[in-house]
Scaffold this motif. Structure first.
Motif, PDB file in Angstrom:
ATOM      1  N   ILE A 160       1.004  -1.169   0.117  1.00 20.91           N
ATOM      2  CA  ILE A 160       0.030  -0.072  -0.039  1.00 20.91           C
ATOM      3  C   ILE A 160       0.953   1.336   0.135  1.00 20.91           C
ATOM      4  CG2 ILE A 160      -1.764   1.146   1.070  1.00 20.91           C
ATOM      5  CD1 ILE A 160      -2.929  -1.469   2.184  1.00 20.91           C
ATOM      6  N   GLU A 161       1.958   1.262   0.836  1.00 21.39           N
ATOM      7  CA  GLU A 161       2.838   2.384   0.820  1.00 21.39           C
ATOM      8  C   GLU A 161       3.384   2.727  -0.469  1.00 21.39           C
ATOM      9  OE1 GLU A 161       6.819   3.915   3.338  1.00 21.39           O
ATOM     10  OE2 GLU A 161       5.709   2.278   3.769  1.00 21.39           O
ATOM     11  N   ARG A 162       3.813   1.671  -1.141  1.00 23.85           N
ATOM     12  CA  ARG A 162       4.584   1.813  -2.548  1.00 23.85           C
ATOM     13  C   ARG A 162       3.527   2.093  -3.599  1.00 23.85           C
ATOM     14  NH1 ARG A 162       7.899  -3.538  -3.885  1.00 23.85           N
ATOM     15  NH2 ARG A 162       7.935  -2.312  -5.850  1.00 23.85           N
ATOM     16  N   SER A 163       2.324   1.890  -3.371  1.00 23.51           N
ATOM     17  CA  SER A 163       1.358   2.310  -4.169  1.00 23.51           C
ATOM     18  C   SER A 163       0.852   3.857  -4.340  1.00 23.51           C
ATOM     19  CB  SER A 163      -0.111   1.539  -4.077  1.00 23.51           C
ATOM     20  OG  SER A 163      -0.820   2.253  -2.874  1.00 23.51           O
ATOM     21  N   GLY A 164       1.075   4.521  -3.143  1.00 18.91           N
ATOM     22  CA  GLY A 164       0.902   5.884  -3.106  1.00 18.91           C
ATOM     23  C   GLY A 164      -0.643   6.067  -2.640  1.00 18.91           C
ATOM     24  N   LEU A 165      -1.464   5.041  -2.626  1.00 18.28           N
ATOM     25  CA  LEU A 165      -2.886   4.963  -2.477  1.00 18.28           C
ATOM     26  C   LEU A 165      -2.899   4.749  -0.642  1.00 18.28           C
ATOM     27  CD1 LEU A 165      -4.006   2.903  -5.061  1.00 18.28           C
ATOM     28  CD2 LEU A 165      -4.317   5.350  -5.096  1.00 18.28           C
ATOM     29  N   ASN A 166      -3.979   5.180  -0.243  1.00 16.33           N
ATOM     30  CA  ASN A 166      -4.306   4.697   1.078  1.00 16.33           C
ATOM     31  C   ASN A 166      -5.335   3.347   1.133  1.00 16.33           C
ATOM     32  OD1 ASN A 166      -7.342   5.187   0.939  1.00 16.33           O
ATOM     33  ND2 ASN A 166      -6.950   7.430   1.301  1.00 16.33           N
ATOM     34  N   ALA A 167      -5.219   2.895   2.425  1.00 17.27           N
ATOM     35  CA  ALA A 167      -5.829   1.423   2.785  1.00 17.27           C
ATOM     36  C   ALA A 167      -7.145   1.382   2.218  1.00 17.27           C
ATOM     37  CB  ALA A 167      -5.709   0.942   4.117  1.00 17.27           C
ATOM     38  N   ARG A 168      -8.045   2.445   2.382  1.00 19.04           N
ATOM     39  CA  ARG A 168      -9.565   2.430   1.965  1.00 19.04           C
ATOM     40  C   ARG A 168      -9.512   2.451   0.305  1.00 19.04           C
ATOM     41  NH1 ARG A 168     -14.359   3.117   4.092  1.00 19.04           N
ATOM     42  NH2 ARG A 168     -13.049   3.399   6.244  1.00 19.04           N
ATOM     43  N   GLN A 169      -8.516   3.081  -0.514  1.00 21.01           N
ATOM     44  CA  GLN A 169      -8.635   3.306  -1.766  1.00 21.01           C
ATOM     45  C   GLN A 169      -8.312   1.974  -2.443  1.00 21.01           C
ATOM     46  OE1 GLN A 169      -5.879   6.702  -1.962  1.00 21.01           O
ATOM     47  NE2 GLN A 169      -7.421   7.892  -3.107  1.00 21.01           N
ATOM     48  N   VAL A 170      -7.019   1.494  -1.789  1.00 20.05           N
ATOM     49  CA  VAL A 170      -6.735  -0.131  -2.325  1.00 20.05           C
ATOM     50  C   VAL A 170      -8.069  -1.048  -2.246  1.00 20.05           C
ATOM     51  CG1 VAL A 170      -5.145  -2.038  -1.608  1.00 20.05           C
ATOM     52  CG2 VAL A 170      -4.421   0.383  -1.814  1.00 20.05           C
ATOM     53  N   ALA A 171      -8.440  -0.946  -0.825  1.00 20.74           N
ATOM     54  CA  ALA A 171      -9.637  -1.883  -0.848  1.00 20.74           C
ATOM     55  C   ALA A 171     -10.828  -1.644  -1.745  1.00 20.74           C
ATOM     56  CB  ALA A 171     -10.400  -1.489   0.571  1.00 20.74           C
TER      57      ALA A 171
END
Length: 249
Positions: free
Chosen positions: A13-24
């Motif tokens: 998630i950190e590498r994606s630049g997104l937050n956990a809710r966006q990844v979910a």
């Protein structure tokens, strides 16, 4: 060092630049599920992990390696060894359940399964040395390091006198292998070219491994069940002799 699933997902998630809710949302997974994964409260399926890593712009790959779990040997001792505490951590408890299931409660088979799973020769932090040395040299190195130590494996079966050669393959358990390595390497001992060519394996012990140790001719040995587990784990002649021994218990 092995990484837990929660830390792995957090890193993705950190590498994606997104937050956990966006990844979910991108992965089609409930935000609460991702939260539980991050906190190691659930064990996600491979499909769920694949969706999460893909949502992070990463590919999930899997690989296997020789099983080498200290918790497996600890679990066998928790089941069979009166010296070992009955209250253990979750990983050891999990391994105790596996061993009991695989061995159907048979003590000899529990030792066999624990030996296979504990894989001392294949520990990432193990120091494998080949060549010749006396058992006294191992004991002297252990004492000079100023830490707790115990000999196991083939030497634990033979109990050689102080000036006798170390039988293959013996295990020197200690708190910090890096402190003992310079005291043993050089001269007649050198890094082994392959695990099965080792004479001595120096490995980091979990704290309760030292329960039930005994001393003979100035050498500290691990508890008998630990010796049997390690002897079977390293294979060869030591394994055959350990199997004969435990069937007489």
């Amino acid at each position: 060092m092995e990484q837990d699933v929660g830390s792995l997902v957090a890193e993705c998630i950190e590498r994606s630049g997104l937050n956990a809710r966006q990844v979910a949302a991108r992965a089609g997974v409930a935000a609460s599920t991702v939260h539980r994964i991050l906190n190691n409260q659930v064990s996600p399926s491979v499909a769920t992990l694949h969706n999460i890593t893909a949502a992070c712009g990463l590919d999930l790959t899997m690989s296997t390696s020789t099983l080498a779990s200290p918790a497996a040997a600890a679990a066998a001792r928790a089941i069979l060894d009166e010296h070992y505490p009955t209250e253990v951590d979750a990983e050891i408890e999990e391994w105790a359940g596996r061993l009991d299931t695989w061995a159907d409660g048979d003590a000899v088979q529990i030792i066999e399964e624990a030996a296979r799973a504990s894989g001392v020769l294949h520990r990432a932090d193990a120091i494998r040395l080949s060549g010749e040395a006396t058992i006294g040299r191992l004991a002297s190195a252990g004492d000079a390091s100023g830490q707790r130590w115990a000999v196991s494996g083939a030497a634990g079966l033979d109990l050689p006198s102080f000036d006798e050669a170390v039988p293959r393959i013996s295990v020197l358990w200690c708190e910090d292998p890096s402190e003992i390595r310079p005291l043993l390497t050089g001269g007649t001992l050198r890094p082994a070219s392959a695990p099965h060519r080792s004479t001595v394996v120096i490995a980091a012990a979990e704290p309760n491994l030292f329960l039930g140790t005994f001393e003979r001719d100035r050498v500290v040995y691990a508890a008998p069940i630990q010796i049997a587990i390690d002897a079977i784990s390293v294979g060869g002649d030591a394994a055959a002799r350990a199997r004969e021994e435990i069937r007489t218990w």
